[in-house]
Design a protein around this motif. Structure first.
Motif, short mmCIF file in Angstrom:
data_model
loop_
_atom_site.label_atom_id
_atom_site.label_comp_id
_atom_site.label_asym_id
_atom_site.label_seq_id
_atom_site.Cartn_x
_atom_site.Cartn_y
_atom_site.Cartn_z
N ALA A 46 10.28 -19.80 6.36
CA ALA A 46 9.56 -19.62 7.63
C ALA A 46 10.53 -19.53 8.80
O ALA A 46 10.35 -18.72 9.72
CB ALA A 46 8.56 -20.76 7.84
N TYR A 49 12.36 -16.18 8.64
CA TYR A 49 11.48 -15.11 9.11
C TYR A 49 11.38 -15.13 10.63
O TYR A 49 11.45 -14.08 11.28
CB TYR A 49 10.10 -15.27 8.48
CG TYR A 49 9.18 -14.09 8.70
CD1 TYR A 49 9.15 -13.03 7.80
CD2 TYR A 49 8.35 -14.04 9.81
CE1 TYR A 49 8.31 -11.95 7.99
CE2 TYR A 49 7.50 -12.96 10.01
CZ TYR A 49 7.48 -11.92 9.10
OH TYR A 49 6.65 -10.83 9.30
N GLU A 50 11.23 -16.32 11.19
CA GLU A 50 11.08 -16.42 12.65
C GLU A 50 12.35 -15.97 13.37
O GLU A 50 12.29 -15.29 14.39
CB GLU A 50 10.74 -17.85 13.04
CG GLU A 50 10.38 -18.01 14.50
CD GLU A 50 9.74 -19.34 14.79
OE1 GLU A 50 9.69 -19.71 15.99
OE2 GLU A 50 9.28 -20.02 13.85
N ASP A 97 9.11 -14.84 -0.82
CA ASP A 97 9.10 -13.88 0.29
C ASP A 97 9.49 -12.50 -0.25
O ASP A 97 10.38 -12.40 -1.11
CB ASP A 97 10.08 -14.29 1.39
CG ASP A 97 9.90 -13.47 2.65
OD1 ASP A 97 9.00 -13.78 3.45
OD2 ASP A 97 10.65 -12.48 2.83
N GLY A 361 2.66 -19.68 11.62
CA GLY A 361 3.81 -19.67 10.73
C GLY A 361 3.87 -20.88 9.83
O GLY A 361 4.70 -20.93 8.89
N ARG A 367 2.71 -13.94 7.10
CA ARG A 367 4.07 -13.48 6.77
C ARG A 367 4.03 -12.57 5.53
O ARG A 367 4.63 -11.50 5.53
CB ARG A 367 4.98 -14.68 6.53
CG ARG A 367 6.35 -14.32 5.95
CD ARG A 367 7.31 -15.49 5.99
NE ARG A 367 6.80 -16.67 5.32
CZ ARG A 367 6.85 -16.86 3.99
NH1 ARG A 367 7.38 -15.93 3.20
NH2 ARG A 367 6.37 -17.98 3.45
N ASN A 371 4.87 -8.56 5.45
CA ASN A 371 5.85 -8.02 4.51
C ASN A 371 5.25 -6.93 3.64
O ASN A 371 5.88 -5.89 3.38
CB ASN A 371 6.38 -9.15 3.61
CG ASN A 371 7.35 -10.06 4.32
OD1 ASN A 371 7.98 -9.69 5.31
ND2 ASN A 371 7.49 -11.27 3.81
#
Length: 400
Positions: A46, A49-50, A97, A361, A367, A371
């Motif tokens: 997370a 990603y952020e 992910d 998030g 997310r 993706n």
């Protein structure tokens, strides 16, 4: 049922007892990958990603220790695993992910596979062992800024200059490019003054004239290193050519390898979303009871579980075909088209179950959905795969 209302709950995977279709070795490989994702990816993804950053080299070394890089290839330090085992690994990685699975897919199914399948023995010995351990990172340069779904019209050129080749052009949306040590670059060879066949080249990224620029401000695949490669009269020796790759069929066969992993991987993202929605629905109360007890919520969960199982059975069938050496490109298109499309639909539906929390998030659902918007169009858009399947069904090409 114990009280007329509550029965023992099962996971979506247990619904059809699909583990019974796997061998003991396949189950063990899946468990190993699941553990490394739980330990190494989930606690941090997370934040990656952020921030739009991911420790590619650290992850590559970790995955290399487990034999995940080029795991379905044989020799040169590769694990030689089955296609099904590789698919299961992709599923578990993407449950963490999509960007993490992309790292492994591009390394193994595109860059390493291209060298393994089309390269010289010297090229294989030079690059495959360190790529298998994660010490060297590879990327695959086919897509161009103006030629994504139409690689036949690529403008990158390779011209002869004595015994050397000189490459010019550019590649766009290349996973791993900003951190890669080597790129497999595809360009049209200029021979006798005219652009002829597509040829593949093994290009060290520190070669003079090679520039890699990271693509920023992505709203999808943020836990992935994506870049643009600029080739400004890059001079390469004659032995940089992949000797057994001549024509567009060579890079397309590499895409077929990668698409098979994607057909599995997308299911991992969908599974993670569905597990999250199930947990949330069991804990979230409205009108005095968990929302999992409402008919409309159960209808959503049931439909998603059914589609997840259907996609899994499709991927498993494709994997078994691949292990028999019988998998055809249009069959891979069926898997990629269906499983990514359904995975995205599952992610979006799970977001509705989480309500406003679905955009937080703190939960992985949006997310994964973001993706999957990229996964839907890379390695062949849905429309391209529809046309591949349509051509096989009718015998008529509708690409032009």
């Amino acid at each position: 049922m114990t009280d007329g209302r509550r029965a023992a709950a099962v996971t979506p995977e247990e619904l059809l007892d699909l583990d019974s279709l796997l061998t003991e070795e396949e189950l063990q490989i899946r468990e190993v990958v699941r553990r490394v994702v739980d330990d190494r990816v989930r606690p941090h993804v997370a934040q990656w990603y952020e921030r739009g950053e991911v420790p590619v080299r650290e992850l590559a070394v970790e995955f290399g220790k487990l034999g995940l890089l080029g795991m379905h290839l044989t020799g040169y330090g590769c694990a030689g695993s089955s296609a099904v085992a590789y698919g299961l690994a992709c599923l578990e990685l993407e449950a963490g992910d999509s960007g993490v699975r992309s790292l492994v897919s591009v390394q193994g199914s595109l860059a390493m596979y291209a060298i393994w399948r089309f390269g010289s023995e010297e090229q294989k010995q030079r690059w495959l062992p360190p790529m298998a351990t994660g010490e060297a990172i590879g990327c695959f340069g086919l897509t161009e800024p103006d030629h994504g779904s139409d690689p036949a019209n690529m403008i990158s050129r390779a011209r002869r200059d004595g015994s050397d080749w000189v490459l010019s052009g550019g590649k766009m949306w290349i996973t791993n490019a900003p951190v890669a040590d080597v790129a497999v670059i595809w360009a049209r060879a200029v021979e006798d003054g005219a652009a002829g066949r597509v040829r593949g080249f093994v290009v060290p990224m520190d070669s003079p004239g090679v520039t890699a620029r990271e693509i920023r401000h992505k709203m999808s695949l943020r836990a992935s290193a994506t870049g643009e490669i600029v080739l400004d009269d890059v001079r390469l020796p004659a032995d940089a050519v992949l000797p057994d790759a001549a024509g567009l069929g060579a890079p397309l066969s590499c895409l077929t390898e990668a698409r098979h992993g994607i057909a599995w991987g997308a299911l991992g993202a969908a599974r993670d979303c569905l597990h999250t929605a199930l947990r949330y629905a069991g804990e979230r109360e409205q009108f005095g009871r968990p929302i999992a007890g409402f008919q409309l919520t159960q209808a959503k969960l049931a439909d998603m579980a059914v589609e997840l199982q259907k996609g899994y059975l499709l991927a498993l069938h494709l994997g078994r075909l691949a292990d028999r050496g019988a998998l055809r490109p249009e069959q891979v298109s069926v898997g990629k088209l269906n499983n990514v499309r359904e995975a995205l639909a599952i992610a979006r539906q799970c977001r509705t179950i989480l309500g406003a929390n679905g955009i937080s998030g703190e939960y992985p659902v949006l997310r994964h959905a973001n993706n999957l918007e990229s996964v839907l169009t890379y390695e062949g858009t849905s429309e391209v795969h529809q046309l591949i399947i349509g051509q096989r069904l009718t015998g008529l090409a509708a690409f032009v």
